[in-house]
Design a protein around this motif. Structure first.
Motif, PDB file in Angstrom:
ATOM      1  N   PHE A  81      -1.255  -4.089 -10.067  1.00 31.88           N
ATOM      2  CA  PHE A  81      -2.092  -5.105  -9.997  1.00 31.88           C
ATOM      3  C   PHE A  81      -1.594  -6.676  -9.998  1.00 31.88           C
ATOM      4  O   PHE A  81      -2.334  -7.623  -9.419  1.00 31.88           O
ATOM      5  CB  PHE A  81      -2.586  -4.798 -11.561  1.00 31.88           C
ATOM      6  CG  PHE A  81      -4.482  -5.529 -11.664  1.00 31.88           C
ATOM      7  CD1 PHE A  81      -5.109  -6.366 -11.144  1.00 31.88           C
ATOM      8  CD2 PHE A  81      -4.302  -6.656 -13.270  1.00 31.88           C
ATOM      9  CE1 PHE A  81      -6.759  -6.179 -11.294  1.00 31.88           C
ATOM     10  CE2 PHE A  81      -5.640  -6.802 -13.023  1.00 31.88           C
ATOM     11  CZ  PHE A  81      -6.546  -7.129 -12.724  1.00 31.88           C
ATOM     12  N   VAL A 104       1.073  -1.206   0.057  1.00 34.92           N
ATOM     13  CA  VAL A 104      -0.329   0.083  -0.155  1.00 34.92           C
ATOM     14  C   VAL A 104       0.745   1.171   0.022  1.00 34.92           C
ATOM     15  O   VAL A 104       0.573   2.731  -1.236  1.00 34.92           O
ATOM     16  CB  VAL A 104      -1.373   0.176   1.239  1.00 34.92           C
ATOM     17  CG1 VAL A 104      -1.752   1.347   1.488  1.00 34.92           C
ATOM     18  CG2 VAL A 104      -1.778  -0.895   0.689  1.00 34.92           C
ATOM     19  N   THR A 148      -5.430   1.719  -3.851  1.00 32.93           N
ATOM     20  CA  THR A 148      -5.068   0.465  -3.391  1.00 32.93           C
ATOM     21  C   THR A 148      -6.735  -0.068  -3.102  1.00 32.93           C
ATOM     22  O   THR A 148      -7.456   0.355  -2.766  1.00 32.93           O
ATOM     23  CB  THR A 148      -3.773   0.129  -2.434  1.00 32.93           C
ATOM     24  OG1 THR A 148      -4.530   0.835  -0.952  1.00 32.93           O
ATOM     25  CG2 THR A 148      -2.884   0.596  -2.872  1.00 32.93           C
ATOM     26  N   GLY A 149      -6.224  -1.738  -3.199  1.00 34.25           N
ATOM     27  CA  GLY A 149      -7.918  -2.436  -3.069  1.00 34.25           C
ATOM     28  C   GLY A 149      -7.783  -2.416  -1.296  1.00 34.25           C
ATOM     29  O   GLY A 149      -7.091  -1.741  -0.937  1.00 34.25           O
ATOM     30  N   ILE A 166     -12.866  -6.180  -9.274  1.00 30.34           N
ATOM     31  CA  ILE A 166     -12.746  -5.554  -9.827  1.00 30.34           C
ATOM     32  C   ILE A 166     -12.741  -4.425 -10.289  1.00 30.34           C
ATOM     33  O   ILE A 166     -13.539  -4.440 -11.965  1.00 30.34           O
ATOM     34  CB  ILE A 166     -11.634  -6.122 -10.937  1.00 30.34           C
ATOM     35  CG1 ILE A 166     -10.533  -7.606 -10.110  1.00 30.34           C
ATOM     36  CG2 ILE A 166     -10.069  -5.040 -11.805  1.00 30.34           C
ATOM     37  CD1 ILE A 166      -9.236  -7.845  -9.576  1.00 30.34           C
ATOM     38  N   PHE A 202     -13.228  -8.941  -1.328  1.00 31.10           N
ATOM     39  CA  PHE A 202     -11.840  -8.172  -2.006  1.00 31.10           C
ATOM     40  C   PHE A 202     -12.046  -7.143  -3.029  1.00 31.10           C
ATOM     41  O   PHE A 202     -11.852  -7.590  -3.776  1.00 31.10           O
ATOM     42  CB  PHE A 202     -10.740  -8.412  -2.132  1.00 31.10           C
ATOM     43  CG  PHE A 202      -9.757  -6.837  -1.683  1.00 31.10           C
ATOM     44  CD1 PHE A 202      -9.117  -7.398  -0.533  1.00 31.10           C
ATOM     45  CD2 PHE A 202      -9.070  -6.713  -3.217  1.00 31.10           C
ATOM     46  CE1 PHE A 202      -7.892  -6.235  -0.650  1.00 31.10           C
ATOM     47  CE2 PHE A 202      -7.637  -6.333  -2.288  1.00 31.10           C
ATOM     48  CZ  PHE A 202      -7.328  -6.129  -1.597  1.00 31.10           C
ATOM     49  N   ARG A 227      -5.427   3.131 -10.799  1.00 29.47           N
ATOM     50  CA  ARG A 227      -4.538   3.519  -9.308  1.00 29.47           C
ATOM     51  C   ARG A 227      -5.345   5.419  -9.296  1.00 29.47           C
ATOM     52  O   ARG A 227      -5.694   5.622  -8.329  1.00 29.47           O
ATOM     53  CB  ARG A 227      -3.613   3.082  -9.129  1.00 29.47           C
ATOM     54  CG  ARG A 227      -3.339   1.707  -8.767  1.00 29.47           C
ATOM     55  CD  ARG A 227      -3.768   0.460  -7.782  1.00 29.47           C
ATOM     56  NE  ARG A 227      -3.859  -0.286  -8.261  1.00 29.47           N
ATOM     57  CZ  ARG A 227      -4.056  -1.564  -7.759  1.00 29.47           C
ATOM     58  NH1 ARG A 227      -4.204  -1.181  -5.985  1.00 29.47           N
ATOM     59  NH2 ARG A 227      -3.644  -2.715  -8.130  1.00 29.47           N
ATOM     60  N   ARG A 257     -10.633   5.897  -0.322  1.00 32.12           N
ATOM     61  CA  ARG A 257     -11.776   4.654  -0.357  1.00 32.12           C
ATOM     62  C   ARG A 257     -11.670   3.657  -1.902  1.00 32.12           C
ATOM     63  O   ARG A 257     -13.348   4.672  -2.193  1.00 32.12           O
ATOM     64  CB  ARG A 257     -11.779   3.530   0.577  1.00 32.12           C
ATOM     65  CG  ARG A 257     -12.443   2.410   1.116  1.00 32.12           C
ATOM     66  CD  ARG A 257     -12.982   1.619   2.267  1.00 32.12           C
ATOM     67  NE  ARG A 257     -14.147   2.474   2.644  1.00 32.12           N
ATOM     68  CZ  ARG A 257     -14.139   2.070   3.282  1.00 32.12           C
ATOM     69  NH1 ARG A 257     -14.578   1.560   4.342  1.00 32.12           N
ATOM     70  NH2 ARG A 257     -15.847   3.002   3.472  1.00 32.12           N
ATOM     71  N   VAL A 258     -11.188   2.403  -2.640  1.00 30.27           N
ATOM     72  CA  VAL A 258     -12.116   2.197  -3.825  1.00 30.27           C
ATOM     73  C   VAL A 258     -13.510   2.409  -3.212  1.00 30.27           C
ATOM     74  O   VAL A 258     -14.521   1.403  -2.446  1.00 30.27           O
ATOM     75  CB  VAL A 258     -11.324   1.426  -4.532  1.00 30.27           C
ATOM     76  CG1 VAL A 258     -12.154   0.320  -3.893  1.00 30.27           C
ATOM     77  CG2 VAL A 258     -12.544   1.099  -5.788  1.00 30.27           C
ATOM     78  N   GLU A 280      -0.592  -7.530  -6.456  1.00 35.81           N
ATOM     79  CA  GLU A 280      -1.953  -7.718  -5.464  1.00 35.81           C
ATOM     80  C   GLU A 280      -2.733  -8.712  -6.164  1.00 35.81           C
ATOM     81  O   GLU A 280      -3.196  -9.410  -4.904  1.00 35.81           O
ATOM     82  CB  GLU A 280      -2.734  -6.057  -5.773  1.00 35.81           C
ATOM     83  CG  GLU A 280      -3.748  -6.085  -4.757  1.00 35.81           C
ATOM     84  CD  GLU A 280      -5.024  -4.599  -4.865  1.00 35.81           C
ATOM     85  OE1 GLU A 280      -4.469  -4.419  -3.679  1.00 35.81           O
ATOM     86  OE2 GLU A 280      -5.111  -4.190  -6.182  1.00 35.81           O
ATOM     87  N   THR A 288     -10.922  -4.319  -5.824  1.00 40.49           N
ATOM     88  CA  THR A 288      -9.270  -3.386  -5.921  1.00 40.49           C
ATOM     89  C   THR A 288      -9.521  -2.906  -7.647  1.00 40.49           C
ATOM     90  O   THR A 288     -10.555  -2.676  -7.951  1.00 40.49           O
ATOM     91  CB  THR A 288      -8.077  -4.343  -6.088  1.00 40.49           C
ATOM     92  OG1 THR A 288      -7.328  -3.691  -5.886  1.00 40.49           O
ATOM     93  CG2 THR A 288      -8.305  -5.272  -7.282  1.00 40.49           C
TER      94      THR A 288
END
Length: 223
Positions: A138, A9, A47-48, A59, A112, A118, A73-74, A141, A114
């Motif tokens: 990618f 991260v 990041t994820g 994804i 998860f 990015r 945060r995604v 991760e 991600t």
């Protein structure tokens, strides 16, 4: 694993490989949306997040301009997040139906989330070189997520990025066509296509909550 991911991260957060994306991210974060004028934007690569032991991986393409680029945060703090997390909650994959900010108590269950890229690209259209620059992150991760069984690609660009990743790293061949619910077995992982939870897709009824929840529940059974 947590220490390894924490180190990863930090490395991502320092990345400045793509001048166009850095410039655009800085522009968004300084001009801000009117409703967020009093907020400090995250303004770093994203990041994820989620369960590092997850079997189910989502994804997305890239951080939203005033979502993850603002919150850090995604799929957090925008309309896509509002829709996506209603669906994840109804599918039993999150502990709450909202993703508002990084301290909102959100936890993912066996999941998860991600990104292929990015940093937010102008007009949500990344250049090939930018996706290539991010592909090392990618790859790193995904390799950390050792229990992954199902990858759900949210949108065609994310789907294509996944196919490119597997073709470049695992010498696979063949034709892979994106469609909502399309399913392909690649090595020991299923790749599933899914419409992006964008306001455009939701407002035009291309995707709705029952359709998305149905896809997530079917994906859970694959894992």
């Amino acid at each position: 694993m947590k220490k390894i991911f924490s180190s990863f991260v930090k490395k991502v957060h320092k990345c400045k490989k793509c001048p166009r994306l850095v410039q655009f991210r800085n522009k968004i974060s300084s001009e801000k949306r009117k409703s967020y004028q009093n907020q400090t934007y995250w303004n770093k690569p994203v990041t994820g997040f989620g369960d590092l032991g997850a079997k189910l991986i989502l994804i997305g393409l890239a951080p939203a301009a005033h979502g993850a680029t603002r919150t850090g945060r995604v799929f957090t703090g925008d309309k896509s997040a509002d829709f996506l997390f209603q669906c994840l909650f109804k599918s039993g994959l999150s502990n709450q139906p909202n993703s508002d900010h990084i301290k909102d108590g959100l936890k993912l269950k066996n999941t998860f989330i991600t990104l292929a890229l990015r940093c937010v690209p102008p007009q949500d259209k990344p250049k090939t070189i930018e996706l290539k620059n991010c592909s090392s992150f990618f790859k790193e991760e995904l390799k950390m997520l050792k229990n992954k069984k199902v990858i759900i690609a949210l949108g065609k660009i994310a789907f294509d990025a996944c196919i490119r990743f597997y073709k470049e790293n695992y010498n696979i061949s063949g034709s892979f066509k994106f469609a909502h619910g399309a399913k392909y077995k690649i090595n020991d992982v299923y790749l599933v296509g899914c419409y992006h939870p964008s306001p455009r897709n939701v407002n035009t009824k291309r995707v709705d909550i029952p359709k998305m929840v149905s896809l997530f529940k079917k994906a859970k059974k694959l894992g």
